[in-house]
Design a protein around this motif. Sequence first.
Motif: not given
Length: 166
Positions: A150-158
């Motif tokens: 989830i954290y990786e997805i959020r970082v990639n989205q940002a």
Amino acid sequence: MVIEKRPLMMQDLLKKYKAAILERWFHLILETYPSDTANLMRKGKNQFTNPVGSTISREIEVLFGKLCEGIQDEKCQASLNSILKIRSVQDFSPSKAVGFIFLLKRAVGETLKGEICKEPVIDEWLKFQSRIDEMALQAFDIYMNCREKIYEIRVNQAKAEKETLG
């Protein structure tokens, strides 16, 4: 000829009361949710109208079976993963997200309260509890992997948003 009846062992009790134990465990898990959510999840186990309740119900049955067999294999991990993917995106602390496993001890204890204190069963009950504890540790690792994704997805989205804007 008199046939002496052997006392029920833990394995026998778990099989005999499987449905009651699973129902109690499911209801204890639902109690970890807000009441309106729990009421929705309680309404049926159809995977289309109640995907979360259906998943939890189906997967705890697999987990219970694996614990009874004393086996923690890929199927067990897949079931834990299915439940923890859901609980990792919900508003649970890590201990609450994984804590549903420990509720099985309570479900078994409440269902078999008169039986688990008897001499031939108590040692097996303690071993079964240890298997539950081992599963909880495994679940914590799975939960942390879910949160990491989830954290990786959020970082990639940002990063993607920043590149789009900048």
